[in-house]
Design a protein around this motif. Structure first.
Motif, PDB file in Angstrom:
ATOM      1  N   ASN A 136       0.827  -1.206   0.000  1.00  0.00           N
ATOM      2  CA  ASN A 136       0.000   0.000   0.000  1.00  0.00           C
ATOM      3  C   ASN A 136       0.863   1.259   0.000  1.00  0.00           C
ATOM      4  OD1 ASN A 136      -2.336  -1.515   0.018  1.00  0.00           O
ATOM      5  ND2 ASN A 136      -2.567  -1.449   2.247  1.00  0.00           N
ATOM      6  N   LEU A 137       1.937   1.237   0.779  1.00  0.00           N
ATOM      7  CA  LEU A 137       2.838   2.391   0.828  1.00  0.00           C
ATOM      8  C   LEU A 137       3.474   2.640  -0.532  1.00  0.00           C
ATOM      9  CD1 LEU A 137       4.191   4.589   2.519  1.00  0.00           C
ATOM     10  CD2 LEU A 137       5.955   2.923   3.147  1.00  0.00           C
ATOM     11  N   ARG A 138       3.920   1.568  -1.184  1.00  0.00           N
ATOM     12  CA  ARG A 138       4.514   1.723  -2.515  1.00  0.00           C
ATOM     13  C   ARG A 138       3.501   2.264  -3.516  1.00  0.00           C
ATOM     14  NH1 ARG A 138       6.654  -3.800  -4.368  1.00  0.00           N
ATOM     15  NH2 ARG A 138       7.087  -2.603  -6.253  1.00  0.00           N
ATOM     16  N   MET A 139       2.262   1.780  -3.466  1.00  0.00           N
ATOM     17  CA  MET A 139       1.253   2.252  -4.400  1.00  0.00           C
ATOM     18  C   MET A 139       0.918   3.725  -4.176  1.00  0.00           C
ATOM     19  SD  MET A 139       0.613  -0.170  -6.470  1.00  0.00           S
ATOM     20  CE  MET A 139       2.339  -0.667  -6.258  1.00  0.00           C
ATOM     21  N   VAL A 140       0.834   4.132  -2.917  1.00  0.00           N
ATOM     22  CA  VAL A 140       0.554   5.541  -2.618  1.00  0.00           C
ATOM     23  C   VAL A 140       1.657   6.425  -3.174  1.00  0.00           C
ATOM     24  CG1 VAL A 140       0.355   7.234  -0.757  1.00  0.00           C
ATOM     25  CG2 VAL A 140      -0.875   5.076  -0.600  1.00  0.00           C
ATOM     26  N   PRO A 235       4.996  12.865  -2.948  1.00  0.00           N
ATOM     27  CA  PRO A 235       4.865  11.675  -2.095  1.00  0.00           C
ATOM     28  C   PRO A 235       4.726  12.025  -0.619  1.00  0.00           C
ATOM     29  CG  PRO A 235       6.553  11.314  -3.739  1.00  0.00           C
ATOM     30  CD  PRO A 235       6.178  12.755  -3.834  1.00  0.00           C
ATOM     31  N   ILE A 236       5.368  13.094  -0.159  1.00  0.00           N
ATOM     32  CA  ILE A 236       5.226  13.486   1.244  1.00  0.00           C
ATOM     33  C   ILE A 236       3.773  13.811   1.537  1.00  0.00           C
ATOM     34  CG2 ILE A 236       6.005  15.094   3.019  1.00  0.00           C
ATOM     35  CD1 ILE A 236       8.507  15.599   1.389  1.00  0.00           C
ATOM     36  N   ILE A 237       3.153  14.581   0.644  1.00  0.00           N
ATOM     37  CA  ILE A 237       1.749  14.967   0.833  1.00  0.00           C
ATOM     38  C   ILE A 237       0.846  13.739   0.805  1.00  0.00           C
ATOM     39  CG2 ILE A 237      -0.149  16.308  -0.139  1.00  0.00           C
ATOM     40  CD1 ILE A 237       1.949  18.243  -1.260  1.00  0.00           C
ATOM     41  N   PHE A 238       1.043  12.885  -0.183  1.00  0.00           N
ATOM     42  CA  PHE A 238       0.174  11.719  -0.326  1.00  0.00           C
ATOM     43  C   PHE A 238       0.307  10.753   0.844  1.00  0.00           C
ATOM     44  CE2 PHE A 238      -1.663  11.314  -4.760  1.00  0.00           C
ATOM     45  CZ  PHE A 238      -1.499  12.645  -5.074  1.00  0.00           C
ATOM     46  N   VAL A 239       1.523  10.529   1.316  1.00  0.00           N
ATOM     47  CA  VAL A 239       1.723   9.589   2.429  1.00  0.00           C
ATOM     48  C   VAL A 239       1.167  10.179   3.722  1.00  0.00           C
ATOM     49  CG1 VAL A 239       3.432   8.350   3.821  1.00  0.00           C
ATOM     50  CG2 VAL A 239       3.690   8.458   1.336  1.00  0.00           C
ATOM     51  N   LEU A 240       1.286  11.480   3.922  1.00  0.00           N
ATOM     52  CA  LEU A 240       0.678  12.106   5.094  1.00  0.00           C
ATOM     53  C   LEU A 240      -0.842  11.949   5.057  1.00  0.00           C
ATOM     54  CD1 LEU A 240       2.764  15.411   5.424  1.00  0.00           C
ATOM     55  CD2 LEU A 240       2.845  13.420   6.929  1.00  0.00           C
ATOM     56  N   VAL A 241      -1.430  12.151   3.895  1.00  0.00           N
ATOM     57  CA  VAL A 241      -2.875  11.943   3.755  1.00  0.00           C
ATOM     58  C   VAL A 241      -3.232  10.491   4.019  1.00  0.00           C
ATOM     59  CG1 VAL A 241      -4.792  11.960   2.123  1.00  0.00           C
ATOM     60  CG2 VAL A 241      -3.189  13.874   2.162  1.00  0.00           C
ATOM     61  N   TYR A 242      -2.432   9.580   3.468  1.00  0.00           N
ATOM     62  CA  TYR A 242      -2.668   8.147   3.674  1.00  0.00           C
ATOM     63  C   TYR A 242      -2.598   7.809   5.162  1.00  0.00           C
ATOM     64  CZ  TYR A 242      -1.562   3.143   3.724  1.00  0.00           C
ATOM     65  OH  TYR A 242      -1.547   1.785   3.991  1.00  0.00           O
ATOM     66  N   GLY A 243      -1.638   8.396   5.869  1.00  0.00           N
ATOM     67  CA  GLY A 243      -1.523   8.142   7.311  1.00  0.00           C
ATOM     68  C   GLY A 243      -2.718   8.665   8.079  1.00  0.00           C
TER      69      GLY A 243
END
Length: 246
Positions: A136-140, A235-243
């Motif tokens: 999931n992390l890789r896809m995000v 990616p920083i923005i997307f992973v923060l949103v994912y978190g």
């Protein structure tokens, strides 16, 4: 090119690799011999490994110049002449997504993050849970880079200034950091760095430069570069949103 010319080019490239790696080699030797005052463990294997690194670096750079850079620039020019924004944006997203999914550095950090998350109790300690977390992390991150390249291509087409996007993006990151779970912040920030490695950078850079060269009124030095900055930021923005969502 004659055999002598090919050999000369290969030797020149190898000499360039030696020159490029000389500083880090000197640092390692200095601290191992002078500071730690210890012999190198398994010196023979170290020397063989160093030779492999030098040869690999030389061939990698040669491959970039012969294949990836010309291919990326040619495809960007072909899409510009075709005049289809849909096709260009689809190619840009696919390029960003595909190169990021295959990025060895991202695979490594995703697996490491999954293991740490399991140890901390954030996810189940089973192999299935860790694999799902890493995937999931890789896809995000891959989707984030794909979106970043699309945005960067749009910026080149429109001629928008890059600093507006970068400043605005990092302001957004700063705000989001205050609300994101503390466990995801470090992973999010590192995910921006690991996307800009050996596979992504050459192809994305060639796309930007080739597109800027193909559009009238665009300066490749001013407009062609900057896609890597987008690929590091989103990616920083997307992973923060994912978190925050997950």
């Amino acid at each position: 090119m004659s055999a002598a010319g090919v050999l000369g080019a290969a030797l020149g490239r190898f000499a360039g690799a030696v020159r490029d790696l000389a500083p880090i080699i000197a640092v390692i030797v200095f601290f191992q011999v002078v500071v730690l005052q210890q012999p190198f463990p398994e010196l023979g294997r170290v020397l063989v490994g160093l030779a492999c690194v030098l040869a690999g670096l030389a061939m990698f750079i040669q491959g970039l110049e012969m294949g990836l850079f010309p291919l990326g620039e040619a495809m960007a020019g072909a899409f510009a002449r075709k005049g289809s924004l849909t096709a260009l944006f689809a190619f840009a997203f696919g390029l960003g997504f595909g190169t990021t999914v295959a990025e060895p550095a991202l695979i490594a950090i995703a697996d490491e993050a999954a293991g740490v998350a399991a140890e901390a109790g954030a996810i189940a300690a089973s192999e299935a849970a860790k694999k799902a977390y890493a995937f999931n992390l890789r896809m995000v991150v891959a989707v984030a880079v794909g979106a970043a390249i699309v945005l960067g291509v749009l910026r080149i087409i429109k001629g928008w200034p890059i600093h507006v996007f970068i400043i605005g993006g990092y302001i957004l990151v700063t705000i989001m950091t205050a609300f994101a779970p503390v466990e995801i912040i470090g992973v999010a920030y590192d995910s921006g760095g690991v996307t800009t490695s050996t596979i992504t950078v050459p192809l994305v850079t060639a796309l930007g430069v080739g597109l800027a060269q193909s559009i009238r009124g665009r300066n490749p030095m001013v407009d062609g570069f900057g896609l890597i900055a987008f690929a590091s930021l989103t990616p920083i923005i997307f992973v923060l949103v994912y978190g925050m969502l997950a």
